[in-house]
Design a protein around this motif. Structure first.
Motif, short mmCIF file in Angstrom:
data_model
loop_
_atom_site.label_atom_id
_atom_site.label_comp_id
_atom_site.label_asym_id
_atom_site.label_seq_id
_atom_site.Cartn_x
_atom_site.Cartn_y
_atom_site.Cartn_z
N GLU A 62 0.84 -1.21 0.00
CA GLU A 62 0.00 0.00 0.00
C GLU A 62 0.87 1.26 0.00
O GLU A 62 0.58 2.22 -0.70
N GLN A 63 1.94 1.22 0.81
CA GLN A 63 2.82 2.39 0.91
C GLN A 63 3.50 2.67 -0.43
O GLN A 63 3.66 3.82 -0.83
N THR A 64 3.90 1.61 -1.13
CA THR A 64 4.55 1.77 -2.43
C THR A 64 3.57 2.32 -3.46
O THR A 64 3.91 3.17 -4.29
N LYS A 65 2.33 1.85 -3.38
CA LYS A 65 1.28 2.33 -4.28
C LYS A 65 1.08 3.85 -4.09
O LYS A 65 1.02 4.61 -5.06
N GLU A 66 1.01 4.27 -2.82
CA GLU A 66 0.86 5.72 -2.52
C GLU A 66 2.06 6.49 -3.04
O GLU A 66 1.92 7.60 -3.56
N TYR A 67 3.26 5.91 -2.90
CA TYR A 67 4.48 6.55 -3.37
C TYR A 67 4.42 6.76 -4.89
O TYR A 67 4.78 7.82 -5.40
N LEU A 68 3.95 5.74 -5.61
CA LEU A 68 3.86 5.85 -7.07
C LEU A 68 2.86 6.93 -7.50
O LEU A 68 3.11 7.66 -8.47
N VAL A 69 1.75 7.04 -6.77
CA VAL A 69 0.77 8.10 -7.07
C VAL A 69 1.43 9.47 -6.90
O VAL A 69 1.27 10.37 -7.72
N GLU A 70 2.23 9.58 -5.82
CA GLU A 70 2.92 10.85 -5.51
C GLU A 70 3.94 11.19 -6.60
O GLU A 70 4.02 12.32 -7.07
N VAL A 71 4.72 10.20 -7.01
CA VAL A 71 5.76 10.40 -8.04
C VAL A 71 5.13 10.83 -9.37
O VAL A 71 5.60 11.77 -10.01
#
Length: 204
Positions: A62-71
């Motif tokens: 989930e944290q990586t998914k949020e990171y990708l949205v941010e990037v």
């Protein structure tokens, strides 16, 4: 990060109570025992309840998914990110209007995003994952392109009877070339150079 303090007759009972309140499972929490408690005389007199602090662990995916949205937002692309998990391999799929910006020339931007996602996903994680970041089926198209290129370059190496060097590629793309030419007895392939300039050489 959600955390809760709970008590019970035993440490395990207190932990169970906290897990139920957090609506999660044992493998997704970190437990800190504040007081182990004591049974007391005949299990009643002078007994002391166990107290624990339980907090939700980091959900790596989930944290990586949020990171990708941010990037992607920082790259001025409004991308939707979906996730699929197969054992210990996670694929993040990006979809959106300006998706070509996230792919970049020959997938270079996408490869860089994939590398970062791999670092984020496995940072302090309890489980190690391999990662693919795809954008609207680009990886499949790229694989077909590389397989076709492999055959062309192998034919060229045989025709000219000399080594042919391909452009630098990341390890997972070099693997596609090696695999595509594995059954070809007229040539051999090997990787040469140092990353990020490591490339494949096809030799007759």
């Amino acid at each position: 990060m959600k955390e809760i303090t709970a008590s019970g007759q035993t440490v395990e009972e207190a932990v169970q109570s906290a897990i139920e309140q957090l609506d999660t499972t044992r493998d997704h929490v970190e437990v800190e025992v504040i007081d182990e408690g004591k049974k007391g005389l005949l299990g009643v007199f002078g007994s002391k309840r166990a107290i624990v602090k339980v907090k939700m662990g980091r959900n790596q995916i989930e944290q990586t998914k949020e990171y990708l949205v941010e990037v992607t937002k920082k790259l001025n692309v409004d991308a939707a990110v979906t996730t699929s998990i197969d054992g210990h391999h996670v694929t993040f799929n990006l979809a959106g209007e300006k998706i070509a910006l996230l792919i970049g020339k020959r997938g270079q931007t996408l490869n860089a995003i994939q590398y970062l996602a791999h670092l984020v996903l496995n940072k302090d994680g309890q489980q190690y994952y391999t990662v693919t970041v795809d954008a609207e089926g680009y990886r499949k198209r790229r694989k077909e392109t590389l397989e076709s290129l492999a055959q062309k370059m192998a034919d060229k190496a045989v025709r000219l009877n000399k080594k042919v060097a391909l452009e630098p590629m990341p390890a997972f793309e070099r693997k596609i070339i090696h695999s595509a030419l594995q059954g070809n007895d007229t040539i051999s392939t090997y990787s040469d150079g140092v990353d990020p300039h490591r490339h494949i050489v096809i030799k007759p």
